[in-house]
Design an enzyme around this catalytic site. Structure first.
Site, PDB file in Angstrom:
ATOM      1  N   ILE A 175       0.837  -1.200   0.000  1.00  0.00           N
ATOM      2  CA  ILE A 175       0.000   0.000   0.000  1.00  0.00           C
ATOM      3  C   ILE A 175       0.878   1.259   0.000  1.00  0.00           C
ATOM      4  O   ILE A 175       1.587   1.548   0.981  1.00  0.00           O
ATOM      5  CB  ILE A 175      -0.958  -0.011   1.215  1.00  0.00           C
ATOM      6  CG1 ILE A 175      -1.752  -1.324   1.235  1.00  0.00           C
ATOM      7  CG2 ILE A 175      -1.881   1.210   1.177  1.00  0.00           C
ATOM      8  CD1 ILE A 175      -2.522  -1.644  -0.042  1.00  0.00           C
ATOM      9  N   GLN A 291      24.999   4.695 -36.997  1.00  0.00           N
ATOM     10  CA  GLN A 291      23.631   4.381 -37.436  1.00  0.00           C
ATOM     11  C   GLN A 291      22.859   3.584 -36.389  1.00  0.00           C
ATOM     12  O   GLN A 291      21.665   3.813 -36.166  1.00  0.00           O
ATOM     13  CB  GLN A 291      23.671   3.593 -38.754  1.00  0.00           C
ATOM     14  CG  GLN A 291      24.113   4.449 -39.929  1.00  0.00           C
ATOM     15  CD  GLN A 291      24.173   3.665 -41.223  1.00  0.00           C
ATOM     16  OE1 GLN A 291      24.099   2.435 -41.246  1.00  0.00           O
ATOM     17  NE2 GLN A 291      24.318   4.362 -42.337  1.00  0.00           N
ATOM     18  N   GLY A 351      25.632   2.539 -22.027  1.00  0.00           N
ATOM     19  CA  GLY A 351      26.669   1.553 -21.700  1.00  0.00           C
ATOM     20  C   GLY A 351      26.717   1.294 -20.204  1.00  0.00           C
ATOM     21  O   GLY A 351      25.673   1.243 -19.534  1.00  0.00           O
ATOM     22  N   GLU A 375      -1.920  -1.073 -10.384  1.00  0.00           N
ATOM     23  CA  GLU A 375      -3.075  -0.506 -11.118  1.00  0.00           C
ATOM     24  C   GLU A 375      -3.479  -1.409 -12.287  1.00  0.00           C
ATOM     25  O   GLU A 375      -3.865  -0.926 -13.345  1.00  0.00           O
ATOM     26  CB  GLU A 375      -2.748   0.894 -11.657  1.00  0.00           C
ATOM     27  CG  GLU A 375      -2.261   1.862 -10.626  1.00  0.00           C
ATOM     28  CD  GLU A 375      -3.377   2.364  -9.755  1.00  0.00           C
ATOM     29  OE1 GLU A 375      -4.552   2.134 -10.108  1.00  0.00           O
ATOM     30  OE2 GLU A 375      -3.079   2.957  -8.716  1.00  0.00           O
TER      31      GLU A 375
END
Ligand SMILES: Cc1cc2nc3c(=O)[nH]c(=O)nc-3n(C[C@H](O)[C@H](O)[C@H](O)COP(=O)(O)OP(=O)(O)OC[C@H]3O[C@@H](n4cnc5c(N)ncnc54)[C@H](O)[C@@H]3O)c2cc1C
Length: 396
Positions: A175, A291, A351, A375
């Site tokens: 809780i 890339q 890294g 939830e």
């Protein structure tokens, strides 16, 4: 279209210009919450996470109350009465600081305060809501039990009548805010079905030991609630609501905040990865020039951007009174999962530094493991949406 039209600049963290869809008021709310986070939370939160404690949590609650974010989407009783979209933007900023701080605000406003605001008697509302909105009283919401999580209909906490009183016995588990709460909204099984009770935590028989050894949401208080013959007057019960409708209505509010909040953790991690990739040099150039790194950054941004559009769409529907619980499930499921993926990818961009609390990424990543579960788990929201799509309930 004129040949001389000047296009707005490309913003790396708002690549498709979602900001243009926000009103000035919405941007102002966002800016005020962002400012409080930058000044009051972000400089300390990694330390709080490491030590597993929030320094001066009561002072922080009062500052959040003064800013108007506690129960900010509720009307009356000292609440700010802001829109669902403004509430969502606030959740995003708070969670960009830390999911634990957003949890403090969500549990206070969407679970404890909303329960009292929606289901409470006039007396319960007047007694608690103004103090809770100001952050002078902290609330928690007890539904989960040690043996009962996704299936709360089977709860074991009992409330029985004794003369004109109620007596509560049982345990609640996991809780948020429990140990620091002044008031607990506790759901218990009665002869008349599940009912909600407003329990002042100073009542004899109530205790809330803190749960230790968490590796997630460490800048958040998580507790067990022990109810050992807690005697309450008749007036402590929510008068009208029976069954799971009561707690589920509150969870729906909190889940809506998570649709936005999770994106805060994602944005902070994406920003950290972009900054790091631009600064970190390997093989003679910044790793952002490779890339493969660019692909990671772009994929993260696509997921973040789609999540933000979904959150904003659901926020507008909520403000128009047209948001269904299944739509909240789609948002919670999609955005938390997406945010966690973003954090994991960001972690790899950093890294070895990605595992250090010197950077926010591993903290967000670990926090989102809780957000993925509480939830309503991934599996529960999948089954909610599956039922809505097919008409078949596959919970049992
Ligand atoms: C940090 C933290 C804070 C929390 N704060 C609160 C709070 O303030 N108040 C509160 O009441 N609760 C709180 N919770 C509890 C949270 O809501 C529950 O953990 C959650 O509902 C899941 O319950 P459980 O952990 O018992 O898992 P279980 O329900 O035992 O589920 C375990 C696994 O089984 C899966 N599963 C269960 N049933 C099915 C099924 N039918 N089909 C397929 N898979 C299934 C689940 O999806 C999950 O993967 C908190 C939890 C955490 C971690």
């Amino acid at each position: 279209m004129s040949a001389t039209t000047t296009l707005p600049p490309f913003k790396p963290l708002d690549p498709v210009g979602i900001d243009d869809l926000l009103s000035d008021d919405e941007k102002a709310v966002r800016a005020s919450v962002r400012r409080l986070c930058a000044e009051r939370i972000e400089p300390h939160v990694a330390d709080w996470f490491e030590r597993g404690t929030i320094d001066d949590v009561r002072g922080l609650a009062k500052e959040l109350g003064a800013l108007g974010v506690l129960g900010m989407h509720l009307e009356g009783y000292g609440c700010a009465g802001m829109s669902a979209t403004e509430y969502g933007l606030a959740c995003l900023e708070l969670e960009a600081a830390d999911s634990g701080i957003r949890s403090l605000v969500s549990v206070q406003g969407s679970l404890a305060m909303f329960a009292i605001w929606r289901w409470g008697s006039e007396e319960q509302k007047s007694e608690w809501l103004p103090r809770m909105a100001a952050g002078e009283a902290i609330g928690c919401f007890g539904l989960t039990e040690p043996d009962i999580g996704s299936d709360p209909g089977g709860m074991r906490t009992r409330a029985r009548r004794d003369g004109s009183d109620w007596v509560l016995d049982g345990r609640k588990m996991w809780i948020t805010n429990g140990t620091i709460a002044d008031v607990a909204v506790v759901w218990a099984s009665t002869e008349d079905g599940i009912r909600g009770f407003v329990v002042p935590t100073a009542t004899p028989g109530f205790s809330a030991p803190e749960i230790k050894h968490k590796q997630s949401l460490r800048a958040s208080v998580t507790s067990e609630l022990v109810l050992d013959g807690v005697r309450l007057p008749e007036s402590a019960a929510f008068p009208d609501v029976r069954g799971l409708k009561g707690p589920l209505s509150c969870l729906n509010e909190a889940r809506y905040g998570i649709v936005w909040g999770a994106l805060g953790a994602a944005r902070s991690s994406l920003q950290a990865a972009l900054d790091y990739a631009n600064e970190r040099v390997q093989f003679g150039k910044p790793i952002s020039a490779f890339q493969l790194t660019q692909q990671k950054l772009v994929e993260m941004n696509l997921e973040y951007t789609k999540g933000l559009l979904l959150a904003l769409h659901l926020g507008r529907r909520k403000d128009a009174g047209r948001l269904r619980p299944e739509q909240v499930s789609i948002g919670k499921l999609s955005n938390v999962r997406g945010a966690l993926e973003i954090c994991r990818t960001a972690r790899s961009v950093l890294g070895a530094n990605g595992i250090s609390l010197e950077y926010p990424v591993i903290r967000h990543m670990n926090n989102l493991e809780s957000v993925l579960t509480y939830e309503g788990t991934v599996e529960m929201h999948t089954l909610v949406v599956g039922q809505a799509m097919t008409g078949h309930a596959a919970f049992r």
